[in-house]
Design a protein around this motif. Structure first.
Motif, PDB file in Angstrom:
ATOM      1  N   LEU B  30       0.768  -1.079  -0.094  1.00  0.00           N
ATOM      2  CA  LEU B  30      -0.566   0.237  -0.194  1.00  0.00           C
ATOM      3  C   LEU B  30       1.028   0.786   0.059  1.00  0.00           C
ATOM      4  O   LEU B  30       0.824   2.317  -0.380  1.00  0.00           O
ATOM      5  CB  LEU B  30      -0.335  -0.089   1.518  1.00  0.00           C
ATOM      6  N   ILE B 219     -19.092   0.145  -0.035  1.00  0.00           N
ATOM      7  CA  ILE B 219     -17.282  -0.234  -0.538  1.00  0.00           C
ATOM      8  C   ILE B 219     -17.217  -1.115  -1.919  1.00  0.00           C
ATOM      9  O   ILE B 219     -16.297  -0.481  -3.081  1.00  0.00           O
ATOM     10  CB  ILE B 219     -16.607  -0.833   0.427  1.00  0.00           C
ATOM     11  N   GLY B 223     -15.936  -0.815  -7.066  1.00  0.00           N
ATOM     12  CA  GLY B 223     -14.734  -1.933  -7.600  1.00  0.00           C
ATOM     13  C   GLY B 223     -14.957  -2.586  -8.304  1.00  0.00           C
ATOM     14  O   GLY B 223     -13.896  -3.539  -8.921  1.00  0.00           O
ATOM     15  N   LEU B 224     -15.804  -3.485  -7.982  1.00  0.00           N
ATOM     16  CA  LEU B 224     -16.588  -4.571  -8.824  1.00  0.00           C
ATOM     17  C   LEU B 224     -16.258  -4.510 -10.895  1.00  0.00           C
ATOM     18  O   LEU B 224     -17.301  -4.028 -11.360  1.00  0.00           O
ATOM     19  CB  LEU B 224     -18.303  -5.356  -8.546  1.00  0.00           C
ATOM     20  N   GLY B 240     -13.351   1.182 -11.027  1.00  0.00           N
ATOM     21  CA  GLY B 240     -12.508   0.361 -10.855  1.00  0.00           C
ATOM     22  C   GLY B 240     -11.856  -0.531 -12.431  1.00  0.00           C
ATOM     23  O   GLY B 240     -11.257  -0.388 -12.368  1.00  0.00           O
ATOM     24  N   ILE B 243      -9.157   2.260 -12.803  1.00  0.00           N
ATOM     25  CA  ILE B 243      -7.883   1.679 -12.779  1.00  0.00           C
ATOM     26  C   ILE B 243      -7.090   0.085 -13.378  1.00  0.00           C
ATOM     27  O   ILE B 243      -6.169   0.325 -13.714  1.00  0.00           O
ATOM     28  CB  ILE B 243      -8.261   1.370 -11.113  1.00  0.00           C
ATOM     29  N   SER B 257      -2.177   4.148  -9.815  1.00  0.00           N
ATOM     30  CA  SER B 257      -2.122   4.364  -8.378  1.00  0.00           C
ATOM     31  C   SER B 257      -2.849   5.277  -7.823  1.00  0.00           C
ATOM     32  O   SER B 257      -3.289   5.322  -6.770  1.00  0.00           O
ATOM     33  CB  SER B 257      -0.902   4.643  -7.878  1.00  0.00           C
ATOM     34  N   ALA B 260      -6.716   4.930  -7.459  1.00  0.00           N
ATOM     35  CA  ALA B 260      -6.490   3.979  -6.338  1.00  0.00           C
ATOM     36  C   ALA B 260      -6.467   4.163  -4.811  1.00  0.00           C
ATOM     37  O   ALA B 260      -7.216   4.460  -4.383  1.00  0.00           O
ATOM     38  CB  ALA B 260      -5.372   2.435  -6.440  1.00  0.00           C
ATOM     39  N   MET B 263      -9.570   6.167  -4.315  1.00  0.00           N
ATOM     40  CA  MET B 263     -10.811   5.270  -4.837  1.00  0.00           C
ATOM     41  C   MET B 263     -10.487   5.040  -2.574  1.00  0.00           C
ATOM     42  O   MET B 263     -11.771   4.326  -2.223  1.00  0.00           O
ATOM     43  CB  MET B 263     -10.631   3.662  -4.890  1.00  0.00           C
ATOM     44  N   ILE B 264      -9.266   5.032  -2.449  1.00  0.00           N
ATOM     45  CA  ILE B 264      -9.505   4.484  -0.873  1.00  0.00           C
ATOM     46  C   ILE B 264      -9.864   5.502   0.667  1.00  0.00           C
ATOM     47  O   ILE B 264     -10.165   5.145   1.065  1.00  0.00           O
ATOM     48  CB  ILE B 264      -7.657   3.854  -0.543  1.00  0.00           C
ATOM     49  N   VAL B 267     -12.869   5.133   0.375  1.00  0.00           N
ATOM     50  CA  VAL B 267     -13.792   4.248   0.986  1.00  0.00           C
ATOM     51  C   VAL B 267     -13.615   4.402   2.521  1.00  0.00           C
ATOM     52  O   VAL B 267     -14.686   4.772   3.661  1.00  0.00           O
ATOM     53  CB  VAL B 267     -13.163   2.899   0.823  1.00  0.00           C
ATOM     54  N   LEU B 268     -12.919   5.134   3.071  1.00  0.00           N
ATOM     55  CA  LEU B 268     -11.979   6.225   4.308  1.00  0.00           C
ATOM     56  C   LEU B 268     -13.168   6.744   5.048  1.00  0.00           C
ATOM     57  O   LEU B 268     -14.127   6.531   5.859  1.00  0.00           O
ATOM     58  CB  LEU B 268     -10.882   5.893   4.557  1.00  0.00           C
ATOM     59  N   LEU B 271     -15.949   4.746   5.854  1.00  0.00           N
ATOM     60  CA  LEU B 271     -16.166   4.451   7.194  1.00  0.00           C
ATOM     61  C   LEU B 271     -15.749   5.203   7.931  1.00  0.00           C
ATOM     62  O   LEU B 271     -17.084   5.812   9.580  1.00  0.00           O
ATOM     63  CB  LEU B 271     -14.379   3.591   6.750  1.00  0.00           C
ATOM     64  N   LEU B 285     -18.594  -4.022  11.904  1.00  0.00           N
ATOM     65  CA  LEU B 285     -18.426  -3.838  10.166  1.00  0.00           C
ATOM     66  C   LEU B 285     -18.468  -5.475  10.268  1.00  0.00           C
ATOM     67  O   LEU B 285     -19.233  -6.322   9.420  1.00  0.00           O
ATOM     68  CB  LEU B 285     -17.596  -3.380  10.027  1.00  0.00           C
ATOM     69  N   LEU B 286     -17.580  -6.490  10.790  1.00  0.00           N
ATOM     70  CA  LEU B 286     -17.930  -7.393  10.699  1.00  0.00           C
ATOM     71  C   LEU B 286     -18.804  -8.410  10.783  1.00  0.00           C
ATOM     72  O   LEU B 286     -19.100  -8.342  11.760  1.00  0.00           O
ATOM     73  CB  LEU B 286     -16.483  -8.070  10.757  1.00  0.00           C
TER      74      LEU B 286
ATOM     75  N   PRO C 109     -10.894  -1.859  -2.092  1.00  0.00           N
ATOM     76  CA  PRO C 109     -11.457  -2.725  -2.695  1.00  0.00           C
ATOM     77  C   PRO C 109     -10.510  -3.513  -3.663  1.00  0.00           C
ATOM     78  O   PRO C 109      -9.089  -2.984  -3.481  1.00  0.00           O
ATOM     79  CB  PRO C 109     -11.884  -1.249  -4.056  1.00  0.00           C
ATOM     80  N   VAL C 111      -9.597  -4.291  -6.649  1.00  0.00           N
ATOM     81  CA  VAL C 111      -8.830  -3.551  -7.558  1.00  0.00           C
ATOM     82  C   VAL C 111      -7.405  -2.858  -6.964  1.00  0.00           C
ATOM     83  O   VAL C 111      -6.571  -2.735  -7.765  1.00  0.00           O
ATOM     84  CB  VAL C 111      -9.525  -2.704  -8.459  1.00  0.00           C
ATOM     85  N   ALA C 112      -7.546  -2.104  -5.746  1.00  0.00           N
ATOM     86  CA  ALA C 112      -6.830  -1.580  -5.647  1.00  0.00           C
ATOM     87  C   ALA C 112      -5.672  -2.022  -4.944  1.00  0.00           C
ATOM     88  O   ALA C 112      -4.416  -2.034  -4.865  1.00  0.00           O
ATOM     89  CB  ALA C 112      -7.096  -0.184  -4.348  1.00  0.00           C
ATOM     90  N   LEU C 115      -3.058  -4.112  -7.780  1.00  0.00           N
ATOM     91  CA  LEU C 115      -2.998  -3.176  -8.353  1.00  0.00           C
ATOM     92  C   LEU C 115      -1.224  -2.893  -7.095  1.00  0.00           C
ATOM     93  O   LEU C 115      -0.211  -3.446  -7.394  1.00  0.00           O
ATOM     94  CB  LEU C 115      -3.007  -1.695  -8.431  1.00  0.00           C
ATOM     95  N   SER C 116      -1.642  -2.713  -5.796  1.00  0.00           N
ATOM     96  CA  SER C 116      -0.740  -2.790  -4.683  1.00  0.00           C
ATOM     97  C   SER C 116       0.095  -4.223  -4.512  1.00  0.00           C
ATOM     98  O   SER C 116       1.386  -3.941  -5.235  1.00  0.00           O
ATOM     99  CB  SER C 116      -1.502  -2.797  -3.237  1.00  0.00           C
ATOM    100  N   ILE C 203     -10.908 -10.559  -9.746  1.00  0.00           N
ATOM    101  CA  ILE C 203      -9.640  -9.349  -9.762  1.00  0.00           C
ATOM    102  C   ILE C 203      -8.521  -9.589  -9.324  1.00  0.00           C
ATOM    103  O   ILE C 203      -7.818  -9.421  -9.967  1.00  0.00           O
ATOM    104  CB  ILE C 203     -10.811  -8.563  -9.114  1.00  0.00           C
TER     105      ILE C 203
END
Lengths: 367, 286, 264
Positions: B30, B219, B223-224, B240, B243, B257, B260, B263-264, B267-268, B271, B285-286, C109, C111-112, C115-116, C203
């Motif tokens: 990351l 979330i 990206g699907l 998606g 990228i 990147s 991405a 996108m992250i 998502v954050l 959240l 969340l789980l 996601p 994809v990210a 990619l990483s 993916i």
């Protein structure tokens, strides 16, 4: 006399800021049935866990057979615990549960273990249950397995943490007798924790009464019942009338005190409180079930008017107004069971049912 | 009880392999994405190690902003439609007897186990030019030329909702199931109508489940890319796909990147909102 | 319950479940259609299945998928379970740090994520193929198993652990004789889930495959994008059958595991 089996020396325990055990000192002889009795939160379970090694202590020492065990991990101490919720291993059969201790220690051969487990099953009257899983057993049966699982290790001391708490009343009474019997049979020292005074009075050789992290009184069931040494103990054990009274006269073995308009004599020779401690205002504590109501005048009695009568099975609970003070009397049904509200009566009591307690005690009670 | 540094080290030592594993497979990759997003590439696709904000500047290009917007709207609508369709399913299911309840729960969970490509592909059979729906409509003489049901935003939305709705239903179901039924009875008892009881009691009390479900749907909806590829036919560009295209075919990993990272961050943000919304309830969340 | 409401309920639920399963069932249905177009039903056939079995490329990619899924689920089961057990022993701070990082692959996601890993492995000059696929899939499978086992660990009554300690067990003996047997059902359920997820993943596989590691979903995806024949339907149907086998297995394990905990 034989050396003490277990000695607690000024044990102190803190949880963060809270002082849970305060200078606990106690000696226990081999083969005794000792009960730690007190309200919830008094530190009795914590004390038990300290002995087991499940909690560490901040200061003081714990000696087992004269050797300090305070820094030993629980698996290195020869004491075993019966947990409140039994804590049987859910994935192991009854047999494997009981065999757990010997197998872990790897000193006994498997065929010897089998013999020992069978002995234990017999001891707790659970022969033939070896193949069951814990979830197939009733509460009482699980209890027995938990005891067998602990006893198979021949512990110096068996620690029992409110083991009957989850059982219903009838089974609890039955198990009390069983436990007392088991203790005599195995000659193992039992340290038993409960908040139920009846359990404590029924089973123990000695009772340790605790409150707010302190030991208040240690003595035989008879001792703590009759000769409570403090207001808290007097209030906690048995049902008593507790009244503030004024000391009129002090004698060698009794005190004359004034309750309402009556002056009565209370013996102090058997009491933990000596006459010289009786001064000015003191507390009078009389067991309700050691009092008697009569219509005829009796020596050394209280005089008042019945305000309430309640028949509860074999008992009659009568409330009498003595010059504005409410006194409750519990009697078993007798010829005079036709008390009517408004009747003027005399109340007398058995001499060992009444004690005097010093006044300053109320500070320690904390409320 | 105070523990010495030595004791603490001893206690935490077993965690070292886990931390190494996580740093190696999650942390470093990351971090590389973050780093790479500040680099660029030459005409051959090789990475040029020169720090710049160029990639992020490019993201502000209306064409790319549009992609962000599309993805964002897709994810929001996926959540919303899943909620509207899924809530009654969860609510009704929770009201059934034990046996039918566990059967329906099995039916709801089953798609998790079924290949997602298969499930997406099923819709092309249904919605295609000579697909089942068009055939049926022509057969019934409702239309005489096949409708164009495929390859638009709506098709993609259908696909993502279909793929993700089980998450929504399960998490709402869990909160409806936990609901103290005596509260509802108390409300009826106090004269509340069914509808009123629903809006005053049931809905607010199942809010944690809704928030959780919405997050769980939102979330992945970002990206699907295979859904938009198969059902959208590339007519609408989503994050998606973008990228993926840049990373594989376009050979522009630095720009990929940057997207991405965008996108992250999205998502954050979700959240973060989730943690604010569900602060009072202890739902994880789980 | 008023009947109008309950009729609506039945109608709504039925409609929902029909729509939920129609796409899946139509894939199955058309795998038996003689015509290669969905325009009409021209008769029943097994031809597509026969063609499937003669397709070497599909067979190769199926093999790769199975190998990757088996290794991934095994490796993830071990790493996930060990991590969960260890994290229950370390300090709270370290545990929540582990939880936090474990959580990332589940929320970022794919994809990210893909990619990483692509960037990282390219930098390391790794050859893409089965090993990278396994690592990539483990990335999201490990956390699933980790959190499932952690949930189970939290359910274990702490007095059971204390009882074992009290009966003389050392920390390692407790893990071996009490903790592991109690969490194994969760581990198995988790690794089955991991197996299914690995088998299904498109993916991350796309990024991790390289020229030698085309998994079945990656291959199917490219088939779907180019020319679709009912061979894809046939393949998907077989996959579905396999899935049901897995679920059956999972249910059996689940039931066995539940037995202990009924009374807990």
């Amino acid at each position: 006399m034989k050396e003490q089996l277990l000695s607690l020396k000024k044990v102190n325990k803190f949880y963060d800021e809270a002082h849970i055990l305060k200078d606990i000192s106690l000696d226990i002889k081999d083969g005794e049935f000792i009960t730690l009795l007190g309200p919830s939160g008094c530190g009795k379970t914590t004390l038990l866990r300290c002995i087991a090694g499940l909690e560490s202590i901040e200061s003081g020492d714990i000696l087992l057979n004269g050797e300090s065990i305070k820094d030993l991990a629980p698996n290195k101490r020869n004491v075993n615990t019966v947990f409140q919720n039994y804590a049987l291993f859910p994935h192991l059969t009854v047999f494997d549960n009981i065999a757990y201790g010997p197998r872990i220690k790897k000193v006994t051969k498997e065929d010897e273990i089998k013999v020992k487990v069978d002995e234990m099953l017999e001891l707790v009257k659970m022969e033939g249950y070896g193949d069951r899983m814990p979830h197939q057993l009733s509460g009482g049966q699980r209890q027995r397995i938990a005891i067998a699982r602990a006893l198979i290790n021949n512990p110096d001391i068996l620690l029992l943490d409110e083991p009957l708490g989850a059982l219903d009343l009838k089974l609890r009474k039955y198990m009390q007798t069983e436990l007392a019997l088991l203790q005599k049979q195995t000659k193992t020292t039992f340290i038993y924790v409960t908040h139920d005074q009846e359990e404590a009075l029924n089973m123990s050789d000695r009772i340790v009464i605790m409150n707010e992290g302190r030991i208040l009184q240690v003595g035989s069931p008879r001792d703590v019942y009759n000769n409570s040494n403090s207001l808290f103990v007097a209030d906690f054990i048995g049902d008593r009338n507790i009244k503030e009274v004024e000391v009129v006269e002090r004698k060698e073995d009794f005190c004359s005190v004034k309750l309402g308009k009556s002056i009565i004599d209370i013996r102090t020779d058997r009491s933990m409180v000596k006459p010289n401690e009786c001064d000015g205002k003191v507390y009078l504590a009389i067991h309700m079930d050691k009092m008697k109501i009569s219509y005829d005048k009796v020596d050394n009695s209280l005089y008042g008017e019945i305000t309430f009568v309640h028949y509860a099975g074999s008992q009659i609970r009568t409330e009498v107004d003595v010059d504005g003070e409410k006194v409750t009397v519990i009697e078993y049904q007798n010829d005079y069971d036709n008390y009517r509200i408004g009747d003027k009566v005399y109340i007398s009591w058995e001499e060992n049912g009444a004690i005097l307690l010093p006044k300053e005690d109320i500070e320690k009670r904390g409320n | 009880m105070k523990k010495s540094t030595k004791e603490r080290l001893k206690q935490n030592a077993p965690a070292v392999p886990i931390l190494v594993y996580l740093i190696l497979l999650v942390g470093i990759p990351l971090l590389l994405v973050v780093l790479l997003s500040f680099f660029s590439r030459d005409s051959l696709g090789n990475i040029v190690f020169e720090l710049s904000f160029d990639n992020y500047k490019k993201m502000l290009d209306p064409v790319y902003l549009r992609v962000f917007f599309n993805s964002f709207i897709l994810a929001i609508l996926t959540g919303l439609i899943s909620l509207i369709i899924g809530y009654p399913v969860a609510y009704f299911t929770a009201g059934l007897n034990r046996k039918s309840r566990s059967f329906l729960i099995l039916l709801i969970m089953l798609p998790f186990w079924i290949s997602s490509l298969l499930r997406t592909y099923g819709w092309t059979i249904l919605l295609g030019k000579d697909g089942l729906i068009n055939n049926a409509l022509i057969f019934l003489r409702i239309i005489d030329k096949p409708l164009n049901l495929m390859y638009n935003f709506g098709t993609v939305l259908t696909g993502t909702v279909y793929m993700l709705i089980p998450y929504m239903i399960i998490s709402i179901y869990n909160s409806v199931d936990k609901l103290d039924r005596s509260l509802l009875e108390a409300s009826y008892d106090l004269g509340g109508s069914k509808l009123k009881t629903f809006f005053k009691i049931t809905l607010p009390l199942t809010m944690p489940g809704i928030a959780r479900g919405y997050t769980l749907v939102f979330i992945p909806a970002l990206g699907l890319y295979y859904i938009s590829d198969l059902l959208g036919g590339g007519n609408t560009m989503f994050l998606g796909n973008l990228i993926n295209n840049m990373a594989t075919r376009g050979r522009n990993k630095p720009l990929a990147s940057a997207f991405a990272i965008g996108m992250i961050l999205l998502v954050l943000l979700v959240l973060f909102i989730y943690s604010k919304v569900s602060k009072n309830s202890k739902e994880s969340l789980l | 319950m008023n009947t109008k409401g309950s009729k609506f309920r039945t109608f709504y639920l039925s409609l929902f479940f029909v729509i939920l399963y129609v796409p899946v069932l139509s894939v199955v249905l058309y795998s038996f259609n003689k015509s290669s177009s969905t325009a009409q039903w021209t008769g029943f056939t097994f031809d597509w299945y026969l063609q499937l079995f003669n397709d070497r490329v599909i067979f190769e990619s199926f093999k790769i998928s199975m190998v990757v899924a088996i290794i991934t689920s095994t490796v993830s089961a071990i790493i996930g379970t060990a991590s969960a057990v260890i994290s229950s022993y370390v300090s709270k701070k370290v545990e929540s740090a582990i939880n936090g990082v474990m959580f990332l692959p589940l929320i970022i996601p794919e994809v990210a994520l893909g990619l990483s890993l692509l960037i990282f492995f390219t930098e390391l000059n790794l050859t893409f193929g089965v090993p990278t696929l396994v690592i990539g899939h483990s990335l999201f499978c490990v956390p699933y198993i980790y959190f499932m086992v952690q949930l189970r660990l939290q359910e274990i009554d702490s007095s059971i652990i204390e009882a074992a300690k009290d009966l003389g067990a050392s920390s390692w003996q407790i893990v071996k004789t009490i903790i592991l047997p109690l969490v194994i059902p969760s581990t198995l359920t988790g690794s089955l889930l991991a197996f299914a997820m690995s088998l299904d993943d498109v993916i991350i596989s796309t990024y991790m495959a390289g020229p030698t590691g085309t998994t079945l979903p990656v291959h199917i995806f490219s088939m779907m994008r180019t020319g679709v024949t009912p061979k894809v339907n046939a393949l998907s149907t077989l996959f579905l059958l396999g899935t049901f086998l897995l679920i059956g297995l999972n249910q059996t394990i689940g039931r066995k595991g539940e037995k202990f905990y009924e009374e807990n």
